[in-house]
Design a protein around this motif. Structure first.
Motif, PDB file in Angstrom:
ATOM      1  N   VAL A  95      39.475   7.908  47.685  1.00 35.63           N
ATOM      2  CA  VAL A  95      38.100   8.408  47.634  1.00 35.63           C
ATOM      3  C   VAL A  95      38.087   9.899  47.304  1.00 35.63           C
ATOM      4  O   VAL A  95      37.288  10.367  46.486  1.00 35.63           O
ATOM      5  N   GLY A  96      38.985  10.654  47.934  1.00 33.20           N
ATOM      6  CA  GLY A  96      39.043  12.087  47.675  1.00 33.20           C
ATOM      7  C   GLY A  96      39.439  12.405  46.247  1.00 33.20           C
ATOM      8  O   GLY A  96      38.882  13.319  45.619  1.00 33.20           O
ATOM      9  N   ILE A  97      40.407  11.674  45.700  1.00 35.23           N
ATOM     10  CA  ILE A  97      40.839  11.920  44.320  1.00 35.23           C
ATOM     11  C   ILE A  97      39.696  11.652  43.341  1.00 35.23           C
ATOM     12  O   ILE A  97      39.421  12.462  42.432  1.00 35.23           O
ATOM     13  N   LEU A  98      39.007  10.534  43.519  1.00 35.21           N
ATOM     14  CA  LEU A  98      37.868  10.229  42.654  1.00 35.21           C
ATOM     15  C   LEU A  98      36.762  11.271  42.804  1.00 35.21           C
ATOM     16  O   LEU A  98      36.114  11.660  41.819  1.00 35.21           O
ATOM     17  N   GLY A  99      36.552  11.722  44.040  1.00 39.05           N
ATOM     18  CA  GLY A  99      35.530  12.737  44.268  1.00 39.05           C
ATOM     19  C   GLY A  99      35.854  14.056  43.591  1.00 39.05           C
ATOM     20  O   GLY A  99      34.974  14.701  43.008  1.00 39.05           O
ATOM     21  N   VAL A 100      37.115  14.478  43.652  1.00 36.32           N
ATOM     22  CA  VAL A 100      37.512  15.734  43.004  1.00 36.32           C
ATOM     23  C   VAL A 100      37.343  15.638  41.491  1.00 36.32           C
ATOM     24  O   VAL A 100      36.820  16.553  40.840  1.00 36.32           O
ATOM     25  N   ILE A 101      37.780  14.525  40.909  1.00 38.42           N
ATOM     26  CA  ILE A 101      37.643  14.344  39.463  1.00 38.42           C
ATOM     27  C   ILE A 101      36.165  14.331  39.061  1.00 38.42           C
ATOM     28  O   ILE A 101      35.749  14.989  38.095  1.00 38.42           O
ATOM     29  N   GLY A 102      35.360  13.587  39.816  1.00 39.54           N
ATOM     30  CA  GLY A 102      33.942  13.533  39.509  1.00 39.54           C
ATOM     31  C   GLY A 102      33.264  14.888  39.645  1.00 39.54           C
ATOM     32  O   GLY A 102      32.430  15.263  38.815  1.00 39.54           O
ATOM     33  N   ALA A 103      33.612  15.642  40.691  1.00 41.14           N
ATOM     34  CA  ALA A 103      33.013  16.963  40.880  1.00 41.14           C
ATOM     35  C   ALA A 103      33.392  17.914  39.763  1.00 41.14           C
ATOM     36  O   ALA A 103      32.561  18.702  39.284  1.00 41.14           O
ATOM     37  N   ALA A 104      34.646  17.873  39.330  1.00 42.99           N
ATOM     38  CA  ALA A 104      35.091  18.755  38.256  1.00 42.99           C
ATOM     39  C   ALA A 104      34.368  18.462  36.950  1.00 42.99           C
ATOM     40  O   ALA A 104      34.111  19.368  36.148  1.00 42.99           O
ATOM     41  N   ILE A 105      34.016  17.201  36.723  1.00 41.73           N
ATOM     42  CA  ILE A 105      33.377  16.822  35.457  1.00 41.73           C
ATOM     43  C   ILE A 105      31.857  16.989  35.521  1.00 41.73           C
ATOM     44  O   ILE A 105      31.239  17.516  34.580  1.00 41.73           O
ATOM     45  N   VAL A 106      31.251  16.572  36.602  1.00 37.42           N
ATOM     46  CA  VAL A 106      29.792  16.446  36.656  1.00 37.42           C
ATOM     47  C   VAL A 106      29.094  17.715  37.128  1.00 37.42           C
ATOM     48  O   VAL A 106      28.066  18.120  36.566  1.00 37.42           O
ATOM     49  N   LEU A 107      29.617  18.356  38.170  1.00 39.03           N
ATOM     50  CA  LEU A 107      28.915  19.496  38.760  1.00 39.03           C
ATOM     51  C   LEU A 107      28.927  20.695  37.815  1.00 39.03           C
ATOM     52  O   LEU A 107      29.937  20.983  37.162  1.00 39.03           O
ATOM     53  N   LYS A 108      27.806  21.390  37.750  1.00 37.64           N
ATOM     54  CA  LYS A 108      27.711  22.579  36.917  1.00 37.64           C
ATOM     55  C   LYS A 108      28.366  23.768  37.620  1.00 37.64           C
ATOM     56  O   LYS A 108      28.224  23.952  38.825  1.00 37.64           O
ATOM     57  N   LYS A 109      29.044  24.569  36.828  1.00 39.07           N
ATOM     58  CA  LYS A 109      29.740  25.710  37.390  1.00 39.07           C
ATOM     59  C   LYS A 109      28.754  26.828  37.705  1.00 39.07           C
ATOM     60  O   LYS A 109      27.852  27.111  36.924  1.00 39.07           O
ATOM     61  N   ASP A 110      28.923  27.448  38.843  1.00 37.18           N
ATOM     62  CA  ASP A 110      28.118  28.605  39.206  1.00 37.18           C
ATOM     63  C   ASP A 110      29.055  29.761  39.528  1.00 37.18           C
ATOM     64  O   ASP A 110      30.129  29.576  40.088  1.00 37.18           O
ATOM     65  N   GLN A 111      28.635  30.951  39.157  1.00 39.87           N
ATOM     66  CA  GLN A 111      29.471  32.131  39.328  1.00 39.87           C
ATOM     67  C   GLN A 111      29.362  32.671  40.744  1.00 39.87           C
ATOM     68  O   GLN A 111      28.298  32.619  41.372  1.00 39.87           O
ATOM     69  N   GLY A 112      30.476  33.190  41.239  1.00 38.66           N
ATOM     70  CA  GLY A 112      30.456  33.855  42.531  1.00 38.66           C
ATOM     71  C   GLY A 112      29.862  35.245  42.418  1.00 38.66           C
ATOM     72  O   GLY A 112      29.688  35.790  41.326  1.00 38.66           O
ATOM     73  N   HIS A 113      29.521  35.808  43.539  1.00 31.04           N
ATOM     74  CA  HIS A 113      28.910  37.136  43.583  1.00 31.04           C
ATOM     75  C   HIS A 113      29.688  38.014  44.559  1.00 31.04           C
ATOM     76  O   HIS A 113      30.051  37.570  45.646  1.00 31.04           O
ATOM     77  N   ARG A 114      29.894  39.242  44.170  1.00 34.78           N
ATOM     78  CA  ARG A 114      30.688  40.166  44.976  1.00 34.78           C
ATOM     79  C   ARG A 114      29.847  41.227  45.677  1.00 34.78           C
ATOM     80  O   ARG A 114      30.385  42.191  46.212  1.00 34.78           O
ATOM     81  N   ASP A 115      28.531  41.061  45.660  1.00 33.57           N
ATOM     82  CA  ASP A 115      27.665  42.103  46.208  1.00 33.57           C
ATOM     83  C   ASP A 115      27.350  41.893  47.687  1.00 33.57           C
ATOM     84  O   ASP A 115      26.572  42.647  48.252  1.00 33.57           O
ATOM     85  N   ARG A 116      27.920  40.870  48.298  1.00 35.85           N
ATOM     86  CA  ARG A 116      27.645  40.636  49.718  1.00 35.85           C
ATOM     87  C   ARG A 116      28.958  40.570  50.485  1.00 35.85           C
ATOM     88  O   ARG A 116      29.663  39.566  50.460  1.00 35.85           O
ATOM     89  N   PRO A 117      29.316  41.640  51.195  1.00 25.31           N
ATOM     90  CA  PRO A 117      30.561  41.609  51.985  1.00 25.31           C
ATOM     91  C   PRO A 117      30.415  40.663  53.166  1.00 25.31           C
ATOM     92  O   PRO A 117      29.308  40.370  53.630  1.00 25.31           O
ATOM     93  N   LEU A 118      31.551  40.194  53.635  1.00 25.41           N
ATOM     94  CA  LEU A 118      31.545  39.287  54.784  1.00 25.41           C
ATOM     95  C   LEU A 118      31.168  40.058  56.038  1.00 25.41           C
ATOM     96  O   LEU A 118      31.730  41.105  56.349  1.00 25.41           O
ATOM     97  N   ASP A 119      30.201  39.532  56.757  1.00 33.44           N
ATOM     98  CA  ASP A 119      29.784  40.091  58.041  1.00 33.44           C
ATOM     99  C   ASP A 119      30.803  39.647  59.095  1.00 33.44           C
ATOM    100  O   ASP A 119      30.622  38.633  59.770  1.00 33.44           O
ATOM    101  N   ILE A 120      31.868  40.430  59.215  1.00 29.60           N
ATOM    102  CA  ILE A 120      32.996  40.030  60.063  1.00 29.60           C
ATOM    103  C   ILE A 120      32.582  39.942  61.528  1.00 29.60           C
ATOM    104  O   ILE A 120      32.920  38.986  62.230  1.00 29.60           O
ATOM    105  N   LEU A 121      31.845  40.951  62.003  1.00 30.28           N
ATOM    106  CA  LEU A 121      31.431  40.938  63.411  1.00 30.28           C
ATOM    107  C   LEU A 121      30.503  39.759  63.697  1.00 30.28           C
ATOM    108  O   LEU A 121      30.609  39.105  64.742  1.00 30.28           O
ATOM    109  N   GLY A 122      29.599  39.498  62.771  1.00 29.17           N
ATOM    110  CA  GLY A 122      28.699  38.374  62.957  1.00 29.17           C
ATOM    111  C   GLY A 122      29.448  37.053  63.018  1.00 29.17           C
ATOM    112  O   GLY A 122      29.184  36.216  63.886  1.00 29.17           O
TER     113      GLY A 122
END
Length: 550
Positions: free
Chosen positions: A224-251
């Motif tokens: 199930v996991g292998i099929l899911g990974v293949i399907g996600a790689a093909i079907v899902l649209k790629k979205d870019q990451g953003h670097r403008d929000r640092p991790l709120d470590i204390l939170g």
């Protein structure tokens, strides 16, 4: 009128500007031409994470991929609970130690929920989803290969890290790709992974344990996991990451510590004692950490979770109702199999699972239907009717006793499943649809977190209630019989008969405790039906559910 000689030019010659001459005969330099207005830059390519496709054909395949990942991560929890007795026997460990196979997963999964939205924002939701699905599959293989309790618990923790991230990531991606006016239909289909997986988990787990090996409860995730990974790689649209929000470590540190302490106290309270010092200390630490988290999130510029979502009454109310109905569904999913496999009934895991199949079928039919109805009439009346039906189902289950026919139990579970199928997804859709765009990711995180905590909280409190009520019921029944009773004296001559007598007495006390617990949860659902009258009504429109935005 005479023409100036300079004005006569051969055809095809290039005209040059003639210098103007001032009144004193001095040529005047012509003014430089005005610069052309700057060309407007082409609009940037829109971020796929902010697009709302107009048609259903564009998001249905992607939704199918998300359902696969969500179904697998939730199924694993219920399927492992069924196999725990067999795991304990084959690994030679006690029931208390074996419980850590489940507890370690629950604790880690809860801790990962708050950071899930930030990870998707930072690295891109598609990338995080694919990596988590692959990581969950690899960890499942390791769990199946574990040779002892220590390695199994470690691998379960590794499995829970992606398992806790997947639900929030799925919810965020679903809201990004589905048009708001089709959110109900999408959530109804998505609910097949959220609700149906726990319902069929005991059946599938029972089959695997009885006819194969307990390790296959983990190995089943691999294809199930292998099929899911293949399907996600093909079907899902790629979205870019953003670097403008640092991790709120204390939170993150404070909410993670608070959740760990709270979930651990709820998991172990029945064994350590609810008024024991360790449990009281854990509850105190949880309260202090959560309070500190709130202070930090209100002060930092870029909080880990946006607490402003709690200023929207139409988000808070559905969150409470989701918690109540989750408590009812998962409490019955936990207690009914426990009762059926207990000494009073003694059913095998397979037969227990077969009795749970009808409620799974009811959910599979009603969840998509309720989503379509939500898109047409809104959430209010679906929530009211669903909570009423769920309450009636729980009160029907409160008639449980050692001699209750199996058909009566199946009927009560089906009525409960009908209420959950009608109300669960419309309530969730309505709550997520009212938050502003900048808070939508936090709303998804809080929604998932509320379900996890409410399930643990409900099971913890009800276990405490069952412990007290069961012990009292057993003491009351034992007190009715004395050694002077000729029947008891005769049975004492035969240890086998005495054991049967004790098992029946214990089963009666256990059934009485379950009955009282179902009454409590049923009344909570009926009270929730009254509160649901205050939900917003009317058909949701394209503007009623804000699009996702960063």
């Amino acid at each position: 009128m005479t023409q100036h000689v300079d004005d006569v030019r051969p055809v095809g010659t290039v005209s040059r500007p003639v210098p103007h001459v001032a009144g004193n005969g001095v040529p005047v330099r012509p003014a430089p031409p005005k610069p052309a207005p700057p060309r407007r830059a082409a609009p940037p390519t829109p971020d796929v994470t902010k697009q709302q496709p107009a048609g259903s054909a564009s998001w249905l395949p992607a939704l199918g991929v998300l359902i696969v990942g969500m179904f697998m991560s939730i199924l694993d929890t219920s399927i492992v609970n069924v196999a725990l007795p067999t795991i304990q026997l084959e690994l030679g460990i006690s029931a208390t130690d074996g419980q850590w196979v489940s507890t370690a997963y629950s604790l880690t999964e809860g801790i990962m929920v708050p950071i899930s939205a930030w990870l998707g924002y930072r690295y891109g939701s598609k990338r995080i989803y694919v990596l988590c699905l692959a990581g969950f599959t690899v960890a499942s293989v390791l769990c199946g290969l574990a040779g002892g309790l220590g390695s199994l618990v470690v691998f379960r923790i590794l499995q829970a890290v992606p398992g806790g991230i997947i639900p929030v990531t799925c919810m965020i991606m679903l809201r990004r790709m589905v048009p708001p006016e089709r959110l109900g239909a999408a959530m109804g289909l998505y609910g097949l992974g959220v609700i149906v997986a726990p319902a069929i988990g005991p059946s599938l787990g029972g089959l695997l344990v009885e006819y194969t090996d307990w390790r296959f409860i983990f190995f089943i995730n691999v294809p199930v996991g292998i099929l899911g990974v293949i399907g996600a790689a093909i079907v899902l649209k790629k979205d870019q990451g953003h670097r403008d929000r640092p991790l709120d470590i204390l939170g993150f540190a404070t909410i993670a510590a608070g959740l760990f302490a709270l979930l651990l106290a709820l998991e172990e309270g029945k064994d350590w004692g609810w008024t024991s010092y360790p449990i009281m200390i854990l509850f105190t630490v949880a309260a202090l950490c959560v309070a500190l988290f709130v202070v930090i999130e209100l002060e930092v510029d870029r909080p880990l979770l946006d607490l402003r979502v709690f200023t929207h009454f139409q988000f808070v109310l559905p969150l409470l109702l989701v918690s109540v109905i989750s408590m009812g569904m998962f409490a019955s999913a936990f207690f009914i199999p426990q009762f059926l496999q207990g000494p009073s009934r003694g059913l095998t895991p397979v037969n227990t699972g077969l009795m749970l199949i009808p409620q799974a079928l009811v959910l599979a039919v009603l969840l998509p239907m309720s989503g379509l109805l939500y898109d047409r009439i809104g959430a209010r009346w679906l929530a009211v009717s669903g909570l009423l039906v769920a309450g009636i189902g729980l009160l029907t289950l409160s008639e449980i006793n050692v001699d209750i026919p199996n058909g009566s139990l199946v009927l009560g579970m089906c009525i409960l499943a009908g209420g959950v199928g009608l109300a669960m997804m419309p309530i969730m859709s309505s709550g997520l649809g009212v938050v502003p765009p900048e808070s939508a990711e936090s709303a998804s995180s809080f929604n998932t977190l509320a379900q996890r905590v409410s399930q643990a909280f409900g099971l913890g409190l009800l276990n405490a209630f069952l412990t007290v009520a069961g012990a009292q019921g057993l003491a009351d029944r034992s007190g009715l019989l004395t050694q002077s009773d000729p029947q008891v004296a005769a049975m004492s001559q035969n240890q086998a008969e005495m054991l049967v007598f004790y098992q029946r007495t214990s089963g009666i006390a256990q059934a009485d405790a379950y009955s009282q617990a179902f009454v409590v949860i049923g009344l909570l659902c009926l009270a929730g039906a009254v509160l649901a009258l205050f939900m917003r009504g009317g058909k949701p429109t394209a503007g009623s559910a804000p699009a996702m935005a960063h």
